[in-house]
Design a protein around this motif. Sequence first.
Motif, PDB file in Angstrom:
ATOM      1  N   PHE A  45       0.836  -1.206   0.000  1.00 31.26           N
ATOM      2  CA  PHE A  45       0.000   0.000   0.000  1.00 31.26           C
ATOM      3  C   PHE A  45       0.871   1.256   0.000  1.00 31.26           C
ATOM      4  O   PHE A  45       0.575   2.230  -0.684  1.00 31.26           O
ATOM      5  N   ARG A  46       1.924   1.228   0.779  1.00 32.73           N
ATOM      6  CA  ARG A  46       2.828   2.393   0.796  1.00 32.73           C
ATOM      7  C   ARG A  46       3.403   2.652  -0.596  1.00 32.73           C
ATOM      8  O   ARG A  46       3.576   3.787  -1.004  1.00 32.73           O
ATOM      9  N   GLY A  49      -0.198   3.153  -3.036  1.00 30.56           N
ATOM     10  CA  GLY A  49      -1.114   4.236  -2.680  1.00 30.56           C
ATOM     11  C   GLY A  49      -2.509   4.014  -3.206  1.00 30.56           C
ATOM     12  O   GLY A  49      -3.265   4.963  -3.409  1.00 30.56           O
ATOM     13  N   LEU A 124       1.742  20.647   3.900  1.00 29.86           N
ATOM     14  CA  LEU A 124       2.869  19.740   4.143  1.00 29.86           C
ATOM     15  C   LEU A 124       2.622  18.334   3.591  1.00 29.86           C
ATOM     16  O   LEU A 124       3.493  17.729   2.980  1.00 29.86           O
ATOM     17  N   LYS A 125       1.403  17.868   3.794  1.00 32.22           N
ATOM     18  CA  LYS A 125       1.091  16.503   3.368  1.00 32.22           C
ATOM     19  C   LYS A 125       1.279  16.348   1.852  1.00 32.22           C
ATOM     20  O   LYS A 125       1.878  15.380   1.385  1.00 32.22           O
ATOM     21  N   MET A 128       4.943  16.751   0.959  1.00 32.47           N
ATOM     22  CA  MET A 128       5.687  15.555   1.351  1.00 32.47           C
ATOM     23  C   MET A 128       5.479  14.448   0.307  1.00 32.47           C
ATOM     24  O   MET A 128       6.432  13.796  -0.132  1.00 32.47           O
ATOM     25  N   ILE A 132       8.404  12.789  -1.950  1.00 34.26           N
ATOM     26  CA  ILE A 132       8.722  11.350  -1.917  1.00 34.26           C
ATOM     27  C   ILE A 132       8.606  10.762  -3.321  1.00 34.26           C
ATOM     28  O   ILE A 132       9.442   9.961  -3.742  1.00 34.26           O
ATOM     29  N   ASP A 147      12.276   4.533   7.136  1.00 32.43           N
ATOM     30  CA  ASP A 147      11.745   5.642   7.943  1.00 32.43           C
ATOM     31  C   ASP A 147      10.236   5.583   8.136  1.00 32.43           C
ATOM     32  O   ASP A 147       9.714   6.117   9.104  1.00 32.43           O
ATOM     33  N   VAL A 148       9.546   4.963   7.209  1.00 32.73           N
ATOM     34  CA  VAL A 148       8.085   4.948   7.320  1.00 32.73           C
ATOM     35  C   VAL A 148       7.572   3.632   7.897  1.00 32.73           C
ATOM     36  O   VAL A 148       6.748   3.620   8.795  1.00 32.73           O
ATOM     37  N   TRP A 189      10.995  21.856  11.980  1.00 38.47           N
ATOM     38  CA  TRP A 189      11.899  20.907  12.637  1.00 38.47           C
ATOM     39  C   TRP A 189      13.049  21.591  13.359  1.00 38.47           C
ATOM     40  O   TRP A 189      13.677  21.004  14.214  1.00 38.47           O
TER      41      TRP A 189
ATOM     42  N   GLU B   7      15.123  14.294  11.050  1.00 38.77           N
ATOM     43  CA  GLU B   7      14.739  12.887  10.870  1.00 38.77           C
ATOM     44  C   GLU B   7      13.432  12.573  11.593  1.00 38.77           C
ATOM     45  O   GLU B   7      12.573  11.872  11.073  1.00 38.77           O
ATOM     46  N   PHE B   9      11.123  14.716  12.352  1.00 41.97           N
ATOM     47  CA  PHE B   9      10.071  15.421  11.625  1.00 41.97           C
ATOM     48  C   PHE B   9       9.685  14.625  10.364  1.00 41.97           C
ATOM     49  O   PHE B   9       8.504  14.420  10.059  1.00 41.97           O
ATOM     50  N   LEU B  10      10.703  14.153   9.681  1.00 39.44           N
ATOM     51  CA  LEU B  10      10.483  13.418   8.437  1.00 39.44           C
ATOM     52  C   LEU B  10       9.703  12.123   8.699  1.00 39.44           C
ATOM     53  O   LEU B  10       8.716  11.821   8.005  1.00 39.44           O
ATOM     54  N   LYS B  11      10.131  11.391   9.690  1.00 38.48           N
ATOM     55  CA  LYS B  11       9.469  10.124  10.002  1.00 38.48           C
ATOM     56  C   LYS B  11       8.012  10.351  10.372  1.00 38.48           C
ATOM     57  O   LYS B  11       7.129   9.587   9.987  1.00 38.48           O
ATOM     58  N   ALA B  13       6.118  13.104   9.615  1.00 37.40           N
ATOM     59  CA  ALA B  13       5.323  13.671   8.514  1.00 37.40           C
ATOM     60  C   ALA B  13       5.101  12.660   7.400  1.00 37.40           C
ATOM     61  O   ALA B  13       4.059  12.670   6.744  1.00 37.40           O
ATOM     62  N   ALA B  14       6.069  11.782   7.186  1.00 38.27           N
ATOM     63  CA  ALA B  14       5.952  10.824   6.080  1.00 38.27           C
ATOM     64  C   ALA B  14       4.937   9.719   6.369  1.00 38.27           C
ATOM     65  O   ALA B  14       4.560   8.976   5.470  1.00 38.27           O
ATOM     66  N   GLN B  15       4.501   9.616   7.613  1.00 42.61           N
ATOM     67  CA  GLN B  15       3.498   8.591   7.932  1.00 42.61           C
ATOM     68  C   GLN B  15       2.204   8.798   7.147  1.00 42.61           C
ATOM     69  O   GLN B  15       1.438   7.868   6.931  1.00 42.61           O
ATOM     70  N   SER B  16       1.987  10.048   6.747  1.00 43.21           N
ATOM     71  CA  SER B  16       0.747  10.329   6.007  1.00 43.21           C
ATOM     72  C   SER B  16       0.853   9.898   4.548  1.00 43.21           C
ATOM     73  O   SER B  16      -0.145   9.829   3.846  1.00 43.21           O
ATOM     74  N   TYR B  17       2.068   9.577   4.097  1.00 38.81           N
ATOM     75  CA  TYR B  17       2.238   9.222   2.690  1.00 38.81           C
ATOM     76  C   TYR B  17       1.701   7.812   2.423  1.00 38.81           C
ATOM     77  O   TYR B  17       2.160   6.838   3.011  1.00 38.81           O
ATOM     78  N   ASN B  18       0.718   7.731   1.548  1.00 40.10           N
ATOM     79  CA  ASN B  18       0.092   6.440   1.195  1.00 40.10           C
ATOM     80  C   ASN B  18      -0.214   5.608   2.446  1.00 40.10           C
ATOM     81  O   ASN B  18       0.127   4.417   2.505  1.00 40.10           O
ATOM     82  N   ALA B  19      -0.824   6.247   3.408  1.00 38.98           N
ATOM     83  CA  ALA B  19      -1.093   5.556   4.669  1.00 38.98           C
ATOM     84  C   ALA B  19      -2.067   4.400   4.450  1.00 38.98           C
ATOM     85  O   ALA B  19      -3.148   4.610   3.920  1.00 38.98           O
ATOM     86  N   PRO B  20      -1.666   3.188   4.810  1.00 38.55           N
ATOM     87  CA  PRO B  20      -2.566   2.042   4.597  1.00 38.55           C
ATOM     88  C   PRO B  20      -3.747   2.083   5.554  1.00 38.55           C
ATOM     89  O   PRO B  20      -3.652   2.673   6.636  1.00 38.55           O
ATOM     90  N   PRO B  21      -4.862   1.471   5.173  1.00 37.94           N
ATOM     91  CA  PRO B  21      -6.026   1.465   6.063  1.00 37.94           C
ATOM     92  C   PRO B  21      -5.747   0.628   7.312  1.00 37.94           C
ATOM     93  O   PRO B  21      -4.870  -0.243   7.295  1.00 37.94           O
TER      94      PRO B  21
END
Lengths: 191, 294
Positions: A45-46, A49, A124-125, A128, A132, A147-148, A189, B7, B9-11, B13-21
Amino acid sequence: MELAAYESRSPVHDLQLITRVVAGDPAAERELYVTYVDRIYRLAFRLAGDEELARDFTQATFIRAFEKIGSFRGESSLSTWLHSIGVSVALNGLRKTKRLRSRELPIEEGLTVGSTRMEAEPDLKVRMARAIESLSEKYRMVFLMHDVEGYTHEEISGTLRIPIGTSKSHLFQARSKLRVALADFAPEWVS
Amino acid sequence: MSDEKFEEFLKSAAQSYNAPPARVPRDEMWDAIKAARSAGPRVVYGGVSHLRSENRFGGKVWWAAAAALLLVASGVGIGRWTASSDAPAVTAARPMSPETAIARIDPIRDDTVRAPGTDAAPGAPSGGQGARIEQGARVATTDDRRSSPSRVVTAAPTPDRATIADRAPASGRTPPPGARTSAYQLAEVNHLSQAEALLTSFRTRSSADQQQDARLAAWARELLSNTRLLLDSPVAEDPRRRPLLQDLELLLVQIVQLSPGSTPPDREIVEKTLRQDQLMTKLRTAIPAGQRGS
Protein backbone atom coordinates in the motif's frame (compact mmCIF):
# COMPACT_ATOMS: atom_id res chain seq x y z
CA MET A 1 -1.67 -8.95 17.11
CA GLU A 2 -0.30 -9.62 13.67
CA LEU A 3 2.93 -7.81 14.45
CA ALA A 4 3.30 -9.84 17.62
CA ALA A 5 2.82 -12.99 15.56
CA TYR A 6 5.44 -11.78 13.14
CA GLU A 7 7.93 -10.75 15.79
CA SER A 8 7.65 -14.02 17.69
CA ARG A 9 8.78 -15.99 14.65
CA SER A 10 11.91 -18.06 14.93
CA PRO A 11 13.91 -19.64 12.12
CA VAL A 12 13.04 -23.09 13.45
CA HIS A 13 9.36 -22.26 13.48
CA ASP A 14 9.59 -20.94 9.94
CA LEU A 15 11.39 -24.06 8.78
CA GLN A 16 8.70 -26.27 10.28
CA LEU A 17 6.04 -24.13 8.68
CA ILE A 18 7.68 -24.34 5.27
CA THR A 19 7.97 -28.10 5.58
CA ARG A 20 4.27 -28.35 6.33
CA VAL A 21 3.36 -26.04 3.46
CA VAL A 22 5.48 -28.06 1.04
CA ALA A 23 3.74 -31.18 2.30
CA GLY A 24 0.44 -29.57 1.29
CA ASP A 25 -0.96 -28.74 4.71
CA PRO A 26 -3.69 -26.10 4.16
CA ALA A 27 -3.54 -24.97 7.79
CA ALA A 28 0.16 -24.23 7.38
CA GLU A 29 -0.54 -22.19 4.27
CA ARG A 30 -3.07 -20.16 6.16
CA GLU A 31 -0.67 -19.70 9.08
CA LEU A 32 2.07 -18.47 6.79
CA TYR A 33 -0.37 -16.10 5.15
CA VAL A 34 -1.75 -14.70 8.39
CA THR A 35 1.72 -14.22 9.81
CA TYR A 36 3.04 -12.12 6.97
CA VAL A 37 0.09 -10.67 5.14
CA ASP A 38 -0.22 -7.47 7.13
CA ARG A 39 3.37 -6.44 6.64
CA ILE A 40 3.32 -7.29 2.96
CA TYR A 41 0.03 -5.47 2.45
CA ARG A 42 1.20 -2.38 4.31
CA LEU A 43 4.35 -2.18 2.23
CA ALA A 44 2.40 -2.75 -0.98
CA PHE A 45 0.00 0.00 0.00
CA ARG A 46 2.83 2.39 0.80
CA LEU A 47 4.29 1.76 -2.61
CA ALA A 48 1.05 1.78 -4.58
CA GLY A 49 -1.11 4.24 -2.68
CA ASP A 50 -4.15 2.45 -4.03
CA GLU A 51 -6.25 -0.17 -2.30
CA GLU A 52 -6.99 -2.26 -5.37
CA LEU A 53 -3.38 -2.34 -6.45
CA ALA A 54 -2.18 -3.13 -2.93
CA ARG A 55 -4.58 -6.06 -2.81
CA ASP A 56 -3.50 -7.30 -6.19
CA PHE A 57 0.15 -7.08 -5.31
CA THR A 58 -0.34 -8.83 -1.99
CA GLN A 59 -2.36 -11.61 -3.57
CA ALA A 60 0.17 -12.06 -6.35
CA THR A 61 2.96 -12.16 -3.78
CA PHE A 62 1.42 -15.03 -1.85
CA ILE A 63 0.36 -16.91 -4.95
CA ARG A 64 3.91 -16.75 -6.23
CA ALA A 65 5.32 -17.60 -2.83
CA PHE A 66 3.15 -20.71 -2.53
CA GLU A 67 4.15 -21.74 -6.01
CA LYS A 68 7.84 -21.32 -5.34
CA ILE A 69 8.14 -22.32 -1.73
CA GLY A 70 9.45 -25.73 -2.72
CA SER A 71 12.52 -24.01 -4.09
CA PHE A 72 13.12 -21.95 -0.93
CA ARG A 73 16.56 -22.95 0.31
CA GLY A 74 16.66 -21.00 3.54
CA GLU A 75 19.53 -18.78 2.44
CA SER A 76 17.59 -15.85 3.85
CA SER A 77 14.78 -15.75 6.37
CA LEU A 78 11.28 -16.57 5.22
CA SER A 79 10.26 -12.99 5.90
CA THR A 80 13.04 -11.60 3.72
CA TRP A 81 12.23 -14.04 0.96
CA LEU A 82 8.55 -13.13 1.04
CA HIS A 83 9.32 -9.44 1.07
CA SER A 84 11.64 -9.82 -1.91
CA ILE A 85 8.80 -11.36 -3.86
CA GLY A 86 6.42 -8.67 -2.64
CA VAL A 87 8.71 -5.81 -3.62
CA SER A 88 9.41 -7.36 -7.00
CA VAL A 89 5.70 -7.88 -7.71
CA ALA A 90 4.80 -4.37 -6.57
CA LEU A 91 7.56 -2.60 -8.48
CA ASN A 92 6.83 -4.50 -11.67
CA GLY A 93 3.14 -3.76 -11.30
CA LEU A 94 3.76 -0.10 -10.61
CA ARG A 95 6.08 0.28 -13.57
CA LYS A 96 3.39 -1.10 -15.79
CA THR A 97 0.70 1.13 -14.30
CA LYS A 98 2.97 4.15 -14.59
CA ARG A 99 3.69 3.33 -18.21
CA LEU A 100 0.01 3.05 -18.98
CA ARG A 101 -0.83 6.26 -17.21
CA SER A 102 1.96 8.21 -18.85
CA ARG A 103 0.79 6.94 -22.23
CA GLU A 104 -2.64 8.39 -21.56
CA LEU A 105 -1.46 11.73 -20.17
CA PRO A 106 -2.42 14.72 -22.33
CA ILE A 107 0.46 16.89 -23.51
CA GLU A 108 -0.49 19.96 -21.49
CA GLU A 109 -0.69 17.87 -18.36
CA GLY A 110 2.61 16.21 -19.15
CA LEU A 111 4.37 19.56 -19.22
CA THR A 112 3.55 20.26 -15.62
CA VAL A 113 4.85 16.93 -14.34
CA GLY A 114 8.07 17.38 -12.44
CA SER A 115 7.55 20.97 -11.44
CA THR A 116 7.13 21.34 -7.72
CA ARG A 117 4.88 24.40 -7.72
CA MET A 118 5.80 24.99 -4.09
CA GLU A 119 4.12 28.31 -3.69
CA ALA A 120 0.83 26.90 -4.99
CA GLU A 121 0.68 24.02 -2.51
CA PRO A 122 1.77 24.99 0.95
CA ASP A 123 0.22 21.96 2.55
CA LEU A 124 2.87 19.74 4.14
CA LYS A 125 1.09 16.50 3.37
CA VAL A 126 0.86 17.29 -0.33
CA ARG A 127 4.40 18.59 -0.48
CA MET A 128 5.69 15.56 1.35
CA ALA A 129 3.93 13.24 -1.08
CA ARG A 130 5.35 15.11 -4.06
CA ALA A 131 8.82 15.09 -2.58
CA ILE A 132 8.72 11.35 -1.92
CA GLU A 133 7.41 10.64 -5.38
CA SER A 134 10.16 12.70 -6.93
CA LEU A 135 12.76 10.42 -5.37
CA SER A 136 14.25 7.76 -7.57
CA GLU A 137 12.86 4.29 -7.05
CA LYS A 138 15.84 2.97 -5.10
CA TYR A 139 15.89 5.93 -2.70
CA ARG A 140 12.14 5.90 -2.27
CA MET A 141 12.11 2.18 -1.52
CA VAL A 142 14.76 2.46 1.19
CA PHE A 143 13.20 5.57 2.67
CA LEU A 144 9.71 4.09 2.85
CA MET A 145 10.92 0.81 4.25
CA HIS A 146 13.23 2.34 6.86
CA ASP A 147 11.75 5.64 7.94
CA VAL A 148 8.09 4.95 7.32
CA GLU A 149 7.59 1.21 7.84
CA GLY A 150 10.42 0.70 10.33
CA TYR A 151 12.43 -2.01 8.57
CA THR A 152 16.03 -2.41 9.64
CA HIS A 153 18.91 -1.97 7.21
CA GLU A 154 19.53 -5.73 7.47
CA GLU A 155 15.98 -6.45 6.37
CA ILE A 156 16.15 -3.91 3.57
CA SER A 157 19.46 -5.31 2.44
CA GLY A 158 18.01 -8.83 2.23
CA THR A 159 14.79 -7.76 0.59
CA LEU A 160 16.27 -5.46 -2.03
CA ARG A 161 19.41 -7.59 -2.41
CA ILE A 162 21.75 -4.70 -1.83
CA PRO A 163 24.62 -4.40 0.68
CA ILE A 164 23.78 -2.86 4.04
CA GLY A 165 26.15 0.04 3.29
CA THR A 166 24.23 0.77 0.10
CA SER A 167 20.97 0.75 2.01
CA LYS A 168 22.37 3.30 4.46
CA SER A 169 23.76 5.40 1.64
CA HIS A 170 20.41 5.38 -0.18
CA LEU A 171 18.64 6.46 2.98
CA PHE A 172 21.09 9.29 3.47
CA GLN A 173 20.60 10.45 -0.11
CA ALA A 174 16.82 10.21 0.18
CA ARG A 175 16.75 12.26 3.35
CA SER A 176 19.06 14.88 1.84
CA LYS A 177 16.81 15.28 -1.18
CA LEU A 178 13.73 15.48 1.00
CA ARG A 179 15.40 18.06 3.16
CA VAL A 180 15.96 20.27 0.13
CA ALA A 181 12.47 19.68 -1.19
CA LEU A 182 10.91 20.51 2.18
CA ALA A 183 13.16 23.44 3.00
CA ASP A 184 10.11 25.68 3.32
CA PHE A 185 9.13 23.75 6.41
CA ALA A 186 12.51 24.14 8.14
CA PRO A 187 11.03 26.17 11.01
CA GLU A 188 8.94 23.16 11.95
CA TRP A 189 11.90 20.91 12.64
CA VAL A 190 14.39 23.58 13.70
CA SER A 191 12.14 24.85 16.43
CA MET B 1 21.15 18.12 16.42
CA SER B 2 19.34 19.65 13.53
CA ASP B 3 19.71 16.36 11.62
CA GLU B 4 18.08 14.40 14.39
CA LYS B 5 15.20 16.82 14.57
CA PHE B 6 14.79 16.70 10.84
CA GLU B 7 14.74 12.89 10.87
CA GLU B 8 12.07 12.89 13.55
CA PHE B 9 10.07 15.42 11.63
CA LEU B 10 10.48 13.42 8.44
CA LYS B 11 9.47 10.12 10.00
CA SER B 12 6.43 11.69 11.54
CA ALA B 13 5.32 13.67 8.51
CA ALA B 14 5.95 10.82 6.08
CA GLN B 15 3.50 8.59 7.93
CA SER B 16 0.75 10.33 6.01
CA TYR B 17 2.24 9.22 2.69
CA ASN B 18 0.09 6.44 1.19
CA ALA B 19 -1.09 5.56 4.67
CA PRO B 20 -2.57 2.04 4.60
CA PRO B 21 -6.03 1.46 6.06
CA ALA B 22 -6.26 0.20 9.61
CA ARG B 23 -8.04 -2.93 8.51
CA VAL B 24 -6.20 -5.29 6.22
CA PRO B 25 -8.66 -7.18 3.98
CA ARG B 26 -7.16 -10.51 4.92
CA ASP B 27 -10.13 -12.76 4.25
CA GLU B 28 -10.99 -11.20 0.91
CA MET B 29 -7.42 -11.55 -0.27
CA TRP B 30 -7.20 -15.11 1.03
CA ASP B 31 -10.35 -16.05 -0.88
CA ALA B 32 -8.89 -14.52 -4.01
CA ILE B 33 -5.62 -16.39 -3.53
CA LYS B 34 -7.42 -19.68 -3.07
CA ALA B 35 -9.60 -19.03 -6.10
CA ALA B 36 -6.62 -18.14 -8.26
CA ARG B 37 -4.66 -21.17 -7.19
CA SER B 38 -7.53 -23.56 -7.71
CA ALA B 39 -8.03 -22.04 -11.14
CA GLY B 40 -4.72 -23.44 -12.23
CA PRO B 41 -1.43 -23.40 -10.38
CA ARG B 42 1.28 -23.48 -13.00
CA VAL B 43 4.02 -24.75 -10.72
CA VAL B 44 3.62 -27.38 -8.02
CA TYR B 45 5.55 -27.37 -4.79
CA GLY B 46 9.13 -28.28 -5.37
CA GLY B 47 8.27 -29.37 -8.84
CA VAL B 48 9.36 -28.20 -12.22
CA SER B 49 6.69 -27.28 -14.67
CA HIS B 50 6.53 -26.27 -18.27
CA LEU B 51 6.26 -22.71 -17.06
CA ARG B 52 9.80 -22.69 -15.78
CA SER B 53 11.09 -23.96 -19.04
CA GLU B 54 9.25 -21.11 -20.72
CA ASN B 55 11.15 -18.70 -18.54
CA ARG B 56 14.37 -19.87 -20.06
CA PHE B 57 13.38 -18.41 -23.39
CA GLY B 58 15.11 -15.19 -24.18
CA GLY B 59 13.53 -11.99 -25.37
CA LYS B 60 14.08 -12.87 -29.01
CA VAL B 61 11.95 -15.96 -28.81
CA TRP B 62 9.33 -13.95 -27.00
CA TRP B 63 9.14 -11.42 -29.80
CA ALA B 64 9.16 -14.21 -32.34
CA ALA B 65 6.17 -15.74 -30.60
CA ALA B 66 4.36 -12.42 -30.67
CA ALA B 67 5.11 -12.14 -34.38
CA ALA B 68 3.87 -15.71 -34.84
CA LEU B 69 0.60 -14.83 -33.15
CA LEU B 70 0.23 -11.83 -35.39
CA LEU B 71 0.92 -14.00 -38.40
CA VAL B 72 -1.62 -16.57 -37.28
CA ALA B 73 -4.22 -13.93 -36.55
CA SER B 74 -3.77 -12.12 -39.85
CA GLY B 75 -3.62 -15.40 -41.77
CA VAL B 76 -6.81 -16.69 -40.24
CA GLY B 77 -8.45 -13.31 -40.66
CA ILE B 78 -7.58 -13.13 -44.34
CA GLY B 79 -8.60 -16.75 -44.79
CA ARG B 80 -11.96 -16.24 -43.15
CA TRP B 81 -12.57 -13.01 -44.96
CA THR B 82 -11.88 -14.49 -48.35
CA ALA B 83 -13.85 -17.64 -47.56
CA SER B 84 -16.87 -15.73 -46.34
CA SER B 85 -16.93 -13.32 -49.27
CA ASP B 86 -17.78 -14.33 -52.82
CA ALA B 87 -14.17 -15.38 -53.17
CA PRO B 88 -13.33 -13.76 -56.48
CA ALA B 89 -9.70 -14.82 -56.10
CA VAL B 90 -10.76 -18.44 -55.92
CA THR B 91 -12.99 -18.21 -58.93
CA ALA B 92 -10.19 -16.52 -60.80
CA ALA B 93 -7.90 -19.38 -60.02
CA ARG B 94 -8.04 -22.55 -62.00
CA PRO B 95 -10.50 -25.01 -60.47
CA MET B 96 -8.72 -27.71 -58.57
CA SER B 97 -9.50 -31.21 -57.70
CA PRO B 98 -9.52 -32.05 -54.00
CA GLU B 99 -6.33 -34.07 -54.50
CA THR B 100 -4.55 -31.02 -55.84
CA ALA B 101 -5.78 -28.96 -52.94
CA ILE B 102 -4.53 -31.51 -50.47
CA ALA B 103 -1.21 -31.63 -52.23
CA ARG B 104 -0.89 -27.87 -51.96
CA ILE B 105 -1.47 -27.76 -48.23
CA ASP B 106 0.13 -31.02 -47.24
CA PRO B 107 3.90 -30.67 -46.92
CA ILE B 108 4.35 -34.40 -46.54
CA ARG B 109 2.68 -35.13 -49.81
CA ASP B 110 4.13 -32.27 -51.77
CA ASP B 111 7.00 -30.06 -50.78
CA THR B 112 6.56 -27.82 -53.79
CA VAL B 113 4.27 -25.67 -51.67
CA ARG B 114 7.29 -24.36 -49.85
CA ALA B 115 9.88 -24.76 -52.56
CA PRO B 116 11.23 -21.42 -53.71
CA GLY B 117 10.09 -20.38 -57.13
CA THR B 118 6.99 -22.53 -57.20
CA ASP B 119 3.55 -21.03 -57.10
CA ALA B 120 0.26 -22.08 -55.59
CA ALA B 121 -1.81 -21.76 -58.68
CA PRO B 122 -1.49 -20.26 -62.11
CA GLY B 123 -2.70 -16.74 -62.07
CA ALA B 124 -2.20 -16.34 -58.37
CA PRO B 125 -0.25 -13.30 -57.22
CA SER B 126 3.44 -13.97 -56.92
CA GLY B 127 3.67 -13.26 -53.22
CA GLY B 128 6.01 -14.75 -50.70
CA GLN B 129 5.87 -18.13 -49.21
CA GLY B 130 3.19 -17.16 -46.76
CA ALA B 131 0.99 -15.95 -49.60
CA ARG B 132 1.33 -19.27 -51.33
CA ILE B 133 0.40 -21.12 -48.22
CA GLU B 134 -2.57 -18.88 -47.70
CA GLN B 135 -3.68 -19.48 -51.24
CA GLY B 136 -3.45 -23.22 -50.77
CA ALA B 137 -5.32 -23.11 -47.51
CA ARG B 138 -8.05 -20.93 -48.93
CA VAL B 139 -8.60 -23.12 -51.96
CA ALA B 140 -8.73 -26.18 -49.77
CA THR B 141 -11.34 -24.56 -47.58
CA THR B 142 -13.47 -23.60 -50.54
CA ASP B 143 -13.20 -27.02 -52.05
CA ASP B 144 -14.07 -28.51 -48.76
CA ARG B 145 -17.24 -26.47 -48.63
CA ARG B 146 -18.14 -27.26 -52.18
CA SER B 147 -17.77 -30.99 -52.29
CA SER B 148 -16.69 -31.98 -48.78
CA PRO B 149 -14.47 -34.83 -49.88
CA SER B 150 -13.60 -36.95 -46.91
CA ARG B 151 -9.98 -37.09 -48.01
CA VAL B 152 -9.51 -33.42 -47.33
CA VAL B 153 -10.69 -33.86 -43.78
CA THR B 154 -8.50 -36.85 -43.13
CA ALA B 155 -5.50 -35.21 -44.71
CA ALA B 156 -5.71 -32.17 -42.51
CA PRO B 157 -7.35 -33.11 -39.22
CA THR B 158 -6.05 -30.10 -37.31
CA PRO B 159 -7.85 -26.75 -37.49
CA ASP B 160 -6.96 -24.49 -40.38
CA ARG B 161 -5.20 -21.90 -38.29
CA ALA B 162 -3.01 -24.51 -36.68
CA THR B 163 -2.18 -25.91 -40.09
CA ILE B 164 -1.19 -22.51 -41.40
CA ALA B 165 0.80 -21.68 -38.31
CA ASP B 166 2.64 -24.94 -38.41
CA ARG B 167 3.68 -24.39 -41.98
CA ALA B 168 4.69 -20.81 -41.65
CA PRO B 169 8.37 -21.38 -40.69
CA ALA B 170 10.71 -21.21 -43.63
CA SER B 171 12.72 -24.19 -42.51
CA GLY B 172 10.85 -26.43 -44.89
CA ARG B 173 10.04 -28.92 -42.16
CA THR B 174 7.00 -29.38 -40.01
CA PRO B 175 7.91 -28.30 -36.49
CA PRO B 176 7.71 -30.98 -33.82
CA PRO B 177 4.53 -31.02 -31.69
CA GLY B 178 6.43 -29.72 -28.65
CA ALA B 179 7.61 -26.63 -30.48
CA ARG B 180 4.11 -25.98 -31.73
CA THR B 181 2.72 -26.19 -28.20
CA SER B 182 5.43 -23.87 -26.88
CA ALA B 183 4.65 -21.32 -29.56
CA TYR B 184 0.99 -21.39 -28.65
CA GLN B 185 1.80 -21.09 -24.97
CA LEU B 186 4.07 -18.15 -25.57
CA ALA B 187 1.44 -16.49 -27.69
CA GLU B 188 -1.09 -17.15 -24.96
CA VAL B 189 1.12 -15.65 -22.26
CA ASN B 190 1.68 -12.60 -24.41
CA HIS B 191 -2.04 -12.26 -24.92
CA LEU B 192 -2.80 -12.63 -21.22
CA SER B 193 -0.16 -10.04 -20.45
CA GLN B 194 -1.84 -7.63 -22.83
CA ALA B 195 -5.19 -8.37 -21.27
CA GLU B 196 -3.78 -7.68 -17.83
CA ALA B 197 -2.43 -4.36 -19.06
CA LEU B 198 -5.83 -3.45 -20.47
CA LEU B 199 -7.65 -4.37 -17.28
CA THR B 200 -5.14 -2.47 -15.17
CA SER B 201 -5.66 0.52 -17.39
CA PHE B 202 -9.41 0.09 -17.15
CA ARG B 203 -9.31 0.07 -13.39
CA THR B 204 -7.07 3.08 -13.09
CA ARG B 205 -8.84 5.20 -15.68
CA SER B 206 -10.70 8.38 -14.95
CA SER B 207 -14.39 7.56 -14.57
CA ALA B 208 -15.58 10.61 -16.47
CA ASP B 209 -13.28 10.28 -19.43
CA GLN B 210 -15.38 9.13 -22.37
CA GLN B 211 -12.44 9.35 -24.74
CA GLN B 212 -10.47 7.01 -22.62
CA ASP B 213 -13.39 4.59 -22.51
CA ALA B 214 -13.44 4.66 -26.29
CA ARG B 215 -9.73 3.92 -26.48
CA LEU B 216 -10.09 1.07 -24.03
CA ALA B 217 -13.02 -0.30 -25.99
CA ALA B 218 -10.93 -0.30 -29.17
CA TRP B 219 -8.14 -2.07 -27.36
CA ALA B 220 -10.59 -4.57 -25.87
CA ARG B 221 -12.03 -5.25 -29.33
CA GLU B 222 -8.60 -6.15 -30.59
CA LEU B 223 -7.96 -8.46 -27.66
CA LEU B 224 -11.39 -9.98 -28.02
CA SER B 225 -10.63 -11.32 -31.47
CA ASN B 226 -7.33 -12.77 -30.24
CA THR B 227 -9.12 -14.36 -27.29
CA ARG B 228 -11.51 -16.02 -29.69
CA LEU B 229 -8.59 -17.31 -31.75
CA LEU B 230 -6.95 -18.71 -28.66
CA LEU B 231 -10.20 -20.35 -27.61
CA ASP B 232 -10.17 -22.15 -30.95
CA SER B 233 -6.52 -23.12 -30.60
CA PRO B 234 -4.86 -26.03 -28.75
CA VAL B 235 -4.29 -23.71 -25.80
CA ALA B 236 -7.97 -23.97 -24.93
CA GLU B 237 -7.69 -27.73 -24.66
CA ASP B 238 -6.13 -27.13 -21.25
CA PRO B 239 -9.10 -27.40 -18.87
CA ARG B 240 -7.55 -24.76 -16.60
CA ARG B 241 -6.99 -22.28 -19.39
CA ARG B 242 -10.32 -22.50 -21.11
CA PRO B 243 -12.40 -21.03 -18.24
CA LEU B 244 -9.91 -18.19 -17.89
CA LEU B 245 -10.13 -17.35 -21.58
CA GLN B 246 -13.90 -17.60 -21.47
CA ASP B 247 -14.12 -15.27 -18.48
CA LEU B 248 -11.77 -12.89 -20.23
CA GLU B 249 -13.86 -13.00 -23.38
CA LEU B 250 -16.99 -12.12 -21.43
CA LEU B 251 -15.31 -9.21 -19.71
CA LEU B 252 -13.85 -7.90 -22.93
CA VAL B 253 -17.28 -7.96 -24.51
CA GLN B 254 -18.56 -5.88 -21.61
CA ILE B 255 -15.76 -3.36 -22.01
CA VAL B 256 -16.34 -3.16 -25.76
CA GLN B 257 -20.00 -2.41 -25.14
CA LEU B 258 -19.19 0.38 -22.72
CA SER B 259 -18.39 2.95 -25.33
CA PRO B 260 -19.77 5.36 -26.32
CA GLY B 261 -22.01 7.02 -23.78
CA SER B 262 -21.65 4.51 -21.00
CA THR B 263 -23.05 5.45 -17.63
CA PRO B 264 -21.41 4.94 -14.23
CA PRO B 265 -23.72 1.97 -13.47
CA ASP B 266 -22.57 0.36 -16.74
CA ARG B 267 -18.97 0.74 -15.69
CA GLU B 268 -19.80 -0.53 -12.23
CA ILE B 269 -21.14 -3.75 -13.76
CA VAL B 270 -17.85 -4.36 -15.52
CA GLU B 271 -15.89 -3.60 -12.39
CA LYS B 272 -18.12 -5.94 -10.42
CA THR B 273 -17.49 -8.74 -12.91
CA LEU B 274 -13.80 -8.02 -12.69
CA ARG B 275 -13.85 -8.25 -8.92
CA GLN B 276 -16.13 -11.27 -8.66
CA ASP B 277 -14.27 -13.37 -11.17
CA GLN B 278 -10.91 -12.45 -9.60
CA LEU B 279 -9.75 -12.14 -13.16
CA MET B 280 -6.77 -9.92 -12.42
CA THR B 281 -5.43 -12.39 -9.90
CA LYS B 282 -6.02 -15.30 -12.25
CA LEU B 283 -4.29 -13.48 -15.07
CA ARG B 284 -1.33 -12.60 -12.92
CA THR B 285 -1.08 -16.22 -11.84
CA ALA B 286 -1.10 -17.36 -15.43
CA ILE B 287 1.62 -14.94 -16.51
CA PRO B 288 5.10 -16.14 -15.62
CA ALA B 289 7.37 -13.86 -13.66
CA GLY B 290 9.59 -11.69 -15.77
CA GLN B 291 7.20 -11.62 -18.69
CA ARG B 292 4.90 -8.93 -17.42
CA GLY B 293 4.52 -5.67 -19.09
CA SER B 294 6.31 -6.83 -22.18
